[in-house]
Design a protein around this motif. Structure first.
Motif, PDB file in Angstrom:
ATOM      1  N   ALA A   3      -3.726 -21.662  12.240  1.00 57.86           N
ATOM      2  CA  ALA A   3      -4.936 -21.625  11.403  1.00 57.86           C
ATOM      3  C   ALA A   3      -4.555 -21.537   9.931  1.00 57.86           C
ATOM      4  O   ALA A   3      -5.141 -22.216   9.083  1.00 57.86           O
ATOM      5  N   ALA A   4      -3.545 -20.726   9.626  1.00 65.99           N
ATOM      6  CA  ALA A   4      -3.140 -20.562   8.222  1.00 65.99           C
ATOM      7  C   ALA A   4      -2.612 -21.872   7.649  1.00 65.99           C
ATOM      8  O   ALA A   4      -2.900 -22.229   6.509  1.00 65.99           O
ATOM      9  N   ALA A   5      -1.848 -22.613   8.458  1.00 67.19           N
ATOM     10  CA  ALA A   5      -1.296 -23.891   7.984  1.00 67.19           C
ATOM     11  C   ALA A   5      -2.407 -24.904   7.746  1.00 67.19           C
ATOM     12  O   ALA A   5      -2.359 -25.691   6.802  1.00 67.19           O
ATOM     13  N   LYS A   6      -3.416 -24.875   8.579  1.00 70.15           N
ATOM     14  CA  LYS A   6      -4.503 -25.845   8.432  1.00 70.15           C
ATOM     15  C   LYS A   6      -5.437 -25.469   7.275  1.00 70.15           C
ATOM     16  O   LYS A   6      -5.924 -26.326   6.549  1.00 70.15           O
ATOM     17  N   ILE A   7      -5.689 -24.180   7.117  1.00 69.26           N
ATOM     18  CA  ILE A   7      -6.715 -23.749   6.155  1.00 69.26           C
ATOM     19  C   ILE A   7      -6.123 -23.396   4.784  1.00 69.26           C
ATOM     20  O   ILE A   7      -6.705 -23.728   3.753  1.00 69.26           O
ATOM     21  N   ASP A  42       2.668 -25.424   4.561  1.00 70.79           N
ATOM     22  CA  ASP A  42       4.017 -24.870   4.694  1.00 70.79           C
ATOM     23  C   ASP A  42       4.024 -23.337   4.671  1.00 70.79           C
ATOM     24  O   ASP A  42       5.043 -22.723   4.356  1.00 70.79           O
ATOM     25  N   ILE A  43       2.916 -22.731   5.002  1.00 71.89           N
ATOM     26  CA  ILE A  43       2.873 -21.254   4.941  1.00 71.89           C
ATOM     27  C   ILE A  43       3.892 -20.650   5.904  1.00 71.89           C
ATOM     28  O   ILE A  43       4.105 -21.146   7.007  1.00 71.89           O
ATOM     29  N   LYS A  44       4.536 -19.602   5.432  1.00 69.30           N
ATOM     30  CA  LYS A  44       5.496 -18.860   6.275  1.00 69.30           C
ATOM     31  C   LYS A  44       4.804 -17.562   6.674  1.00 69.30           C
ATOM     32  O   LYS A  44       4.799 -16.601   5.909  1.00 69.30           O
ATOM     33  N   VAL A 101      -0.828 -11.832   2.045  1.00 67.33           N
ATOM     34  CA  VAL A 101      -0.867 -12.329   0.662  1.00 67.33           C
ATOM     35  C   VAL A 101      -2.198 -13.066   0.457  1.00 67.33           C
ATOM     36  O   VAL A 101      -2.601 -13.863   1.308  1.00 67.33           O
ATOM     37  N   PHE A 102      -2.858 -12.794  -0.659  1.00 69.87           N
ATOM     38  CA  PHE A 102      -4.119 -13.474  -0.930  1.00 69.87           C
ATOM     39  C   PHE A 102      -3.887 -14.761  -1.724  1.00 69.87           C
ATOM     40  O   PHE A 102      -3.110 -14.773  -2.669  1.00 69.87           O
ATOM     41  N   PHE A 103      -4.552 -15.806  -1.296  1.00 70.82           N
ATOM     42  CA  PHE A 103      -4.530 -17.092  -1.995  1.00 70.82           C
ATOM     43  C   PHE A 103      -5.969 -17.401  -2.400  1.00 70.82           C
ATOM     44  O   PHE A 103      -6.905 -16.844  -1.831  1.00 70.82           O
ATOM     45  N   GLU A 104      -6.124 -18.290  -3.362  1.00 72.59           N
ATOM     46  CA  GLU A 104      -7.475 -18.734  -3.677  1.00 72.59           C
ATOM     47  C   GLU A 104      -7.543 -20.251  -3.582  1.00 72.59           C
ATOM     48  O   GLU A 104      -6.663 -20.956  -4.097  1.00 72.59           O
ATOM     49  N   LYS A 105      -8.549 -20.732  -2.873  1.00 73.03           N
ATOM     50  CA  LYS A 105      -8.690 -22.179  -2.690  1.00 73.03           C
ATOM     51  C   LYS A 105     -10.176 -22.513  -2.730  1.00 73.03           C
ATOM     52  O   LYS A 105     -10.959 -21.894  -2.000  1.00 73.03           O
ATOM     53  N   MET A 154      -8.392 -16.289   0.371  1.00 74.17           N
ATOM     54  CA  MET A 154      -7.909 -16.470   1.750  1.00 74.17           C
ATOM     55  C   MET A 154      -6.651 -15.657   1.989  1.00 74.17           C
ATOM     56  O   MET A 154      -5.833 -15.488   1.093  1.00 74.17           O
ATOM     57  N   MET A 155      -6.513 -15.217   3.216  1.00 67.58           N
ATOM     58  CA  MET A 155      -5.326 -14.461   3.605  1.00 67.58           C
ATOM     59  C   MET A 155      -4.988 -14.826   5.042  1.00 67.58           C
ATOM     60  O   MET A 155      -5.886 -15.084   5.846  1.00 67.58           O
TER      61      MET A 155
END
Ligand code: SF4
Length: 193
Positions: free
Chosen positions: A126-130, A134-136, A143-147, A152-153
């Protein structure tokens, strides 16, 4: 794009856009509060989910519910839970890229109706798709990302935590960080709790 939950769900329950429709007992559409500010996304239904028509209801789901409850979240009260693919992949294999691609519009439509402020991806697929391809997950969970204006976390998949209980404290830390982020960004998640 469907404008209402009823029309979206009705269409999704009849979907035959990919081969996963052949072995399913139920389309696992999603569950929770349709006005939630926080949305959880997994990869796809397993055996129990396929039989019951609800995401995360097996042992992994019970663990997820406990972790949610520890930070005052629940599918009944203040979050929504859905998957990338709505039908069970055989033998619980990872959903294929073409199956994810065939199914993702249902999730996009759900997300457009909910308009969550925070999305939490459960597991690598799910993390790779959303979040990013290349998320590890072992390094970048919590870790929080913004998209597109949405925070997103990723966190570890509950099934992975059942296989590797030593990873539970790390995953629990993610939920504590999530609670802080909800306090920072969300208006009614905890007010209604
Ligand atoms: S997995 Fe998704 S795209 Fe494939 S049949 Fe089920 S609902 Fe349709």
């Amino acid at each position: 794009m469907y404008e209402t939950w009823n029309s979206l769900q009705e269409a999704c329950l009849q979907c035959h856009k990919c081969g996963l429709c052949e072995g399913r007992h139920n389309v696992v559409f999603g569950i929770g509060v349709e006005t939630a500010e926080v949305m959880f996304i997994g990869e796809g239904p397993g055996e129990n989910e396929d039989l019951q028509g609800e995401p995360f209801v097996g042992r992994g789901g019970q663990l997820l519910d406990k972790m949610l409850a520890a930070v005052d979240l629940s599918r009944e009260k203040n979050i929504y839970i859905a998957n990338i693919v709505k039908c069970r992949p055989p033998q619980n294999r990872d959903p294929l890229p073409e199956e994810q691609e065939a199914c993702i519009d249902w999730l996009r439509n759900q997300t457009a109706l909910i308009r969550p402020k925070i999305i939490v991806c459960l597991g690598r697929i799910a993390a790779a798709k959303i979040i990013k391809p290349d998320i590890k997950i072992t390094k970048e969970h919590g870790v929080f990302f913004e998209k597109n204006g949405v925070v997103m976390m990723a966190t570890l998949h509950p099934a992975a935590l059942l296989r590797n209980p030593s990873q539970k404290p790390g995953a629990f830390d993610d939920f504590l960080k999530l609670r802080e982020k909800i306090h920072e960004l969300c208006d009614h998640t905890y007010e209604e709790a």
